[in-house]
Design a protein around this motif. Structure first.
Motif, PDB file in Angstrom:
ATOM      1  N   TRP A  43      21.640  64.689  43.090  1.00 56.97           N
ATOM      2  CA  TRP A  43      22.588  64.145  42.115  1.00 56.97           C
ATOM      3  C   TRP A  43      22.553  64.885  40.773  1.00 56.97           C
ATOM      4  CZ3 TRP A  43      18.162  61.693  43.778  1.00 56.97           C
ATOM      5  CH2 TRP A  43      17.138  61.552  42.817  1.00 56.97           C
ATOM      6  N   THR A  44      21.451  65.599  40.528  1.00 59.49           N
ATOM      7  CA  THR A  44      21.340  66.281  39.235  1.00 59.49           C
ATOM      8  C   THR A  44      22.320  67.442  39.103  1.00 59.49           C
ATOM      9  OG1 THR A  44      19.531  67.676  40.068  1.00 59.49           O
ATOM     10  CG2 THR A  44      18.923  65.629  38.959  1.00 59.49           C
ATOM     11  N   PHE A  45      22.915  67.886  40.225  1.00 60.06           N
ATOM     12  CA  PHE A  45      23.942  68.922  40.125  1.00 60.06           C
ATOM     13  C   PHE A  45      25.189  68.404  39.414  1.00 60.06           C
ATOM     14  CE2 PHE A  45      21.475  71.196  43.295  1.00 60.06           C
ATOM     15  CZ  PHE A  45      21.668  72.512  42.908  1.00 60.06           C
ATOM     16  N   ALA A  46      25.319  67.090  39.295  1.00 62.82           N
ATOM     17  CA  ALA A  46      26.429  66.503  38.543  1.00 62.82           C
ATOM     18  C   ALA A  46      25.941  65.771  37.301  1.00 62.82           C
ATOM     19  CB  ALA A  46      27.221  65.541  39.434  1.00 62.82           C
ATOM     20  N   SER A  47      24.815  65.064  37.414  1.00 58.47           N
ATOM     21  CA  SER A  47      24.368  64.197  36.320  1.00 58.47           C
ATOM     22  C   SER A  47      23.913  64.967  35.088  1.00 58.47           C
ATOM     23  CB  SER A  47      23.246  63.269  36.808  1.00 58.47           C
ATOM     24  OG  SER A  47      22.109  64.013  37.224  1.00 58.47           O
ATOM     25  N   TYR A  48      23.557  66.240  35.240  1.00 59.06           N
ATOM     26  CA  TYR A  48      23.095  66.997  34.064  1.00 59.06           C
ATOM     27  C   TYR A  48      24.186  67.103  33.001  1.00 59.06           C
ATOM     28  CZ  TYR A  48      25.646  71.308  35.340  1.00 59.06           C
ATOM     29  OH  TYR A  48      26.617  72.244  35.617  1.00 59.06           O
ATOM     30  N   ALA A  49      25.451  66.972  33.421  1.00 58.41           N
ATOM     31  CA  ALA A  49      26.555  67.081  32.469  1.00 58.41           C
ATOM     32  C   ALA A  49      26.614  65.908  31.504  1.00 58.41           C
ATOM     33  CB  ALA A  49      27.877  67.193  33.223  1.00 58.41           C
ATOM     34  N   LEU A  50      25.933  64.812  31.814  1.00 55.11           N
ATOM     35  CA  LEU A  50      25.960  63.632  30.956  1.00 55.11           C
ATOM     36  C   LEU A  50      25.018  63.757  29.755  1.00 55.11           C
ATOM     37  CD1 LEU A  50      25.918  60.877  33.724  1.00 55.11           C
ATOM     38  CD2 LEU A  50      27.908  61.702  32.442  1.00 55.11           C
ATOM     39  N   LEU A  51      24.074  64.676  29.824  1.00 55.13           N
ATOM     40  CA  LEU A  51      23.063  64.823  28.784  1.00 55.13           C
ATOM     41  C   LEU A  51      23.359  66.050  27.931  1.00 55.13           C
ATOM     42  CD1 LEU A  51      19.868  64.193  30.967  1.00 55.13           C
ATOM     43  CD2 LEU A  51      21.254  62.499  29.740  1.00 55.13           C
ATOM     44  N   HIS A  52      22.928  66.001  26.682  1.00 57.32           N
ATOM     45  CA  HIS A  52      23.090  67.142  25.782  1.00 57.32           C
ATOM     46  C   HIS A  52      21.826  67.311  24.947  1.00 57.32           C
ATOM     47  CE1 HIS A  52      27.296  66.416  26.879  1.00 57.32           C
ATOM     48  NE2 HIS A  52      27.491  67.679  26.569  1.00 57.32           N
ATOM     49  N   GLY A  53      21.640  68.525  24.446  1.00 57.81           N
ATOM     50  CA  GLY A  53      20.420  68.835  23.730  1.00 57.81           C
ATOM     51  C   GLY A  53      20.384  68.373  22.293  1.00 57.81           C
ATOM     52  N   LEU A  95      38.134  65.417  39.445  1.00 57.32           N
ATOM     53  CA  LEU A  95      37.692  66.243  40.570  1.00 57.32           C
ATOM     54  C   LEU A  95      37.437  67.673  40.137  1.00 57.32           C
ATOM     55  CD1 LEU A  95      37.173  66.656  43.592  1.00 57.32           C
ATOM     56  CD2 LEU A  95      39.641  67.015  43.882  1.00 57.32           C
ATOM     57  N   LEU A  96      38.326  68.214  39.307  1.00 53.16           N
ATOM     58  CA  LEU A  96      38.162  69.592  38.846  1.00 53.16           C
ATOM     59  C   LEU A  96      36.928  69.732  37.968  1.00 53.16           C
ATOM     60  CD1 LEU A  96      39.566  72.389  38.869  1.00 53.16           C
ATOM     61  CD2 LEU A  96      40.632  71.734  36.711  1.00 53.16           C
ATOM     62  N   ALA A  97      36.727  68.772  37.051  1.00 55.80           N
ATOM     63  CA  ALA A  97      35.548  68.824  36.184  1.00 55.80           C
ATOM     64  C   ALA A  97      34.263  68.706  37.001  1.00 55.80           C
ATOM     65  CB  ALA A  97      35.623  67.716  35.139  1.00 55.80           C
ATOM     66  N   SER A 113      29.239  71.727  29.654  1.00 58.80           N
ATOM     67  CA  SER A 113      29.969  72.975  29.436  1.00 58.80           C
ATOM     68  C   SER A 113      30.539  73.569  30.716  1.00 58.80           C
ATOM     69  CB  SER A 113      29.062  74.003  28.755  1.00 58.80           C
ATOM     70  OG  SER A 113      28.602  73.523  27.515  1.00 58.80           O
ATOM     71  N   ALA A 114      29.848  73.452  31.838  1.00 61.49           N
ATOM     72  CA  ALA A 114      30.358  74.034  33.085  1.00 61.49           C
ATOM     73  C   ALA A 114      31.633  73.331  33.524  1.00 61.49           C
ATOM     74  CB  ALA A 114      29.290  73.952  34.172  1.00 61.49           C
ATOM     75  N   GLY A 115      31.634  72.000  33.467  1.00 60.46           N
ATOM     76  CA  GLY A 115      32.840  71.264  33.817  1.00 60.46           C
ATOM     77  C   GLY A 115      33.978  71.549  32.861  1.00 60.46           C
TER      78      GLY A 115
END
Length: 272
Positions: free
Chosen positions: A102-112, A142-144, A170-172
């Protein structure tokens, strides 16, 4: 007799002139950052990062436990202040291998940091809005998501022994930027804009040869590529300590967004 033209009925101007899905995404990212900074104890925040951030070495060890020794070697650092923590984290990953897909998607929810999340919010508002208006919230999401997963996958593939948690949307957002580039740089049709209430007509996506003949699109693509390569070579203060920008994750998201968008671009008029 009233000779005034029959103007279309005007609705109230919204406070934020963005599609609701973009506003919701920005609100969610800001709320999570506020929760981490002002509410959660430090130990809970660390746990949150461990559970949701994408750590390439964790995925590598889960697929091939024999790579554990290489991860331990890669954890050794010349900086004594962080070397012990890196080695302890590496031993933790080796002892408890868990792919955490799940971290391949969930990492987008966090920021530094706040700078990191605000920077992403600005780009999401600018380039996510036209995509959401064109194809609606589900295709937008879906695209993001596809860009987020692709960016994470490329980052893991290029740096499989890294212990640095990958965070950020940033990737999304790069996928949305690539999708927007396929239609936002087209010149408006003749006569459009003569009336203030006119909505822009739905234009077909530009093919790759058409984009290469579009000067505005070429300049945008060139600036995007150069800045990402430059950011990959320097460090920015995105968190408690300076960290390199994950240019490879941006690139993975951008390429997938550029190539995938024609297949998910729905027919029909734009939707808000």
């Amino acid at each position: 007799m009233d000779a005034s033209p029959d103007f279309p009925r005007q609705s109230r101007v919204p406070v934020f002139n963005m599609p609701s899905v973009v506003t919701a995404a920005i609100g969610l990212m800001l709320a999570i950052q506020a929760l981490r900074d002002f509410v959660l104890p430090e130990t809970w925040d660390i746990r949150l990062v461990l559970d949701l951030a994408l750590v390439p070495a964790r995925w590598t060890i889960a697929i091939d436990p024999a790579q554990g020794e290489e991860v331990l070697k890669a954890a050794v650092s010349n900086d004594a202040t962080i070397s012990a923590a890196r080695e302890a984290f590496a031993r933790y990953l080796v002892a408890e291998p868990d792919a955490a897909p799940w971290t391949f998607a969930s990492y987008a929810l966090l920021h530094g940091s706040w700078m990191h999340v605000i920077f992403n919010c600005v780009w999401l508002a600018a380039f996510g809005s036209p995509v959401a208006r064109r194809c609606g919230p589900w295709r937008f999401g879906l695209l993001a998501l596809a860009g987020t997963v692709a960016g994470g996958a490329l980052h893991v593939a290029l740096d499989p022994l890294s212990l640095a948690p990958l965070v950020g949307a940033s990737a999304g957002i790069s996928a949305l930027m690539a999708a927007a580039a396929r239609f936002v740089f087209q010149a408006p049709p003749p006569g459009y804009g003569s009336q203030p209430w006119q909505r822009p007509p739905r234009r077909p996506l530009e093919s790759i040869p058409e984009l290469m003949r579009n000067r505005s699109a070429v300049v945008f693509l060139g600036i995007w590529l150069v800045t990402n390569l430059l950011f990959g070579a320097i460090t920015l203060p995105l968190g408690a300590e300076s960290a390199a920008v994950a240019w490879d994750a941006h690139l993975g998201g951008f390429v997938v967004g550029f190539l995938l968008f024609p297949f998910i671009d729905g027919p029909g008029p734009d939707r808000a």
